[in-house]
Scaffold this active site. Structure first.
Site, PDB file in Angstrom:
ATOM      1  CG  ASP A  19      -7.324  -2.972  -0.423  1.00 24.90           C
ATOM      2  OD1 ASP A  19      -7.302  -3.370   0.841  1.00 24.90           O
ATOM      3  OD2 ASP A  19      -6.592  -2.254  -0.917  1.00 24.90           O
ATOM      4  N   GLY A  20     -10.114  -4.037   2.093  1.00 24.28           N
ATOM      5  CA  GLY A  20     -10.457  -3.101   3.021  1.00 24.28           C
ATOM      6  C   GLY A  20     -11.508  -3.643   3.856  1.00 24.28           C
ATOM      7  N   GLY A  21     -11.343  -3.911   5.244  1.00 24.36           N
ATOM      8  CA  GLY A  21     -12.068  -4.486   6.115  1.00 24.36           C
ATOM      9  C   GLY A  21     -12.519  -6.261   5.769  1.00 24.36           C
ATOM     10  CG  MET A  80     -10.347   1.091  -2.683  1.00 25.11           C
ATOM     11  SD  MET A  80      -8.883   0.314  -2.017  1.00 25.11           S
ATOM     12  CE  MET A  80      -9.231   0.730  -0.175  1.00 25.11           C
ATOM     13  N   GLY A 103      -5.180  -7.106   5.692  1.00 25.83           N
ATOM     14  CA  GLY A 103      -4.260  -6.463   6.653  1.00 25.83           C
ATOM     15  C   GLY A 103      -4.316  -6.926   7.851  1.00 25.83           C
ATOM     16  CG  ASP A 124      -2.096  -1.012   0.867  1.00 25.01           C
ATOM     17  OD1 ASP A 124      -2.735  -0.807  -0.155  1.00 25.01           O
ATOM     18  OD2 ASP A 124      -2.187  -1.935   2.044  1.00 25.01           O
TER      19      ASP A 124
HETATM   20  C1  DX5 Z   1      -6.425   0.720   2.667  1.00 22.80           C
HETATM   21  C2  DX5 Z   1      -5.298  -0.206   1.958  1.00 22.80           C
HETATM   22  C3  DX5 Z   1      -5.784  -1.616   2.323  1.00 22.80           C
HETATM   23  C4  DX5 Z   1      -5.365  -1.814   3.867  1.00 22.80           C
HETATM   24  C5  DX5 Z   1      -6.215  -3.048   4.307  1.00 22.80           C
HETATM   25  O1  DX5 Z   1      -6.204   2.200   2.298  1.00 22.80           O
HETATM   26  O2  DX5 Z   1      -5.419   0.037   0.773  1.00 22.80           O
HETATM   27  O3  DX5 Z   1      -4.957  -2.455   1.503  1.00 22.80           O
HETATM   28  O4  DX5 Z   1      -4.301  -2.077   4.087  1.00 22.80           O
HETATM   29  O5  DX5 Z   1      -6.326  -3.210   5.593  1.00 22.80           O
HETATM   30  P1  DX5 Z   1      -7.404  -4.142   6.337  1.00 22.80           P
HETATM   31  O6  DX5 Z   1      -7.594  -5.364   5.986  1.00 22.80           O
HETATM   32  O7  DX5 Z   1      -6.929  -3.985   7.784  1.00 22.80           O
HETATM   33  O8  DX5 Z   1      -8.885  -2.873   6.176  1.00 22.80           O
HETATM   34 ZN    ZN Z   2      -4.614  -1.596  -0.614  1.00 19.68          ZN
END
Ligand code: DX5
Ligand code: ZN
Length: 217
Positions: A176-178, A136, A198, A34
């Site tokens: 990607d995200g949550g 996203m 993440g 990222d």
């Molecule tokens: C957010 C990033 C993601 C993030 C995901 O801006 O693009 O890749 O690291 O993290 P989690 O899985 O914790 O939401």
């Molecule tokens: Zn990302």
């Protein structure tokens, strides 16, 4: 087959090398990187030099997600650093088609990302120019945020758009995200095939087991 792309955004920044080393034994498919510039998103992370330093740690696919304005400026640097997939945001580039062509011309896979509010139609005329579409499901900038179910509905819409153009097997759909064990199931059901995670991976007591769960095993 579902691929899992752990994001090192949630790893310990003081030991990113070991955070990357761990991914293959855990069963990950991609390393999600990222990159944030403090302008397109309200946070700053790292750039191509960091990607280059991590390259010798693994032969897994490097999946770089550029959350930066005017991403075309950095394409050559990320190629030199060893990125395999380079994803830019449709909202960050007035000439996204040109940048995607540049990415492919250098031998990388080209990805296009959509923020939660961006309609799928925004990329309707880019489908032939991409190898990956990143949807996203949080507003980009930070790890550990809550999944936005409304944004995930775009997975099914985009899958249908790809099917209608005969591109279904050729273009990956990444979310990607949550993403956690529960939201991963929603994403798989809508038709995603790459899941970024993440927090879910790096905070898990057993990351290897978590990666299997995200995959639906
Ligand atoms: C957010 C990033 C993601 C993030 C995901 O801006 O693009 O890749 O690291 O993290 P989690 O899985 O914790 O939401
Ligand atoms: Zn990302």
């Amino acid at each position: 087959m579902i691929k899992i792309a752990p994001s090192i955004l949630s790893a310990d920044y003081a030991s990113l090398g070991s955070a990357v080393d761990a991914l293959k034994p855990w069963g990950a498919d991609y390393v999600h990187l990222d990159v944030m510039d403090g302008a397109f998103v309200p946070n700053i992370t790292f750039g191509a030099p960091m990607v280059k330093a991590l390259r010798s740690h693994t032969d897994l696919v490097f999946d770089a997600h550029l959350m930066v304005d005017e991403p075309s400026k950095w394409v050559q640097d990320f190629k030199a650093a060893g990125a395999d997939i380079l994803t830019i945001h449709i909202e960050a580039d007035r000439h996204a088609h040109r940048t995607l062509q540049l990415i492919r011309s250098l031998g990388m896979k080209a990805g296009i990302a959509l923020n939660p509010q961006t309609p799928p139609e925004a990329i309707e005329y880019l489908l032939e120019a991409v190898d990956l579409i990143l949807i996203m499901t949080v507003n980009p900038g930070f790890g550990g945020q809550r999944f936005i179910p409304e944004a995930a509905k775009k997975i099914a819409v985009i899958r249908k758009m790809l099917q209608e153009k005969g591109l279904a097997g050729k273009v990956e759909i990444e979310v990607d995200g949550g993403v956690n064990a529960e939201t991963a199931r929603i994403c798989r059901e809508y038709g995603a095939n790459v899941l970024v995670a993440g927090n879910a991976v790096y905070s898990a007591p057993d990351p290897r087991e978590m990666i299997g769960r995200l995959r639906g095993e």
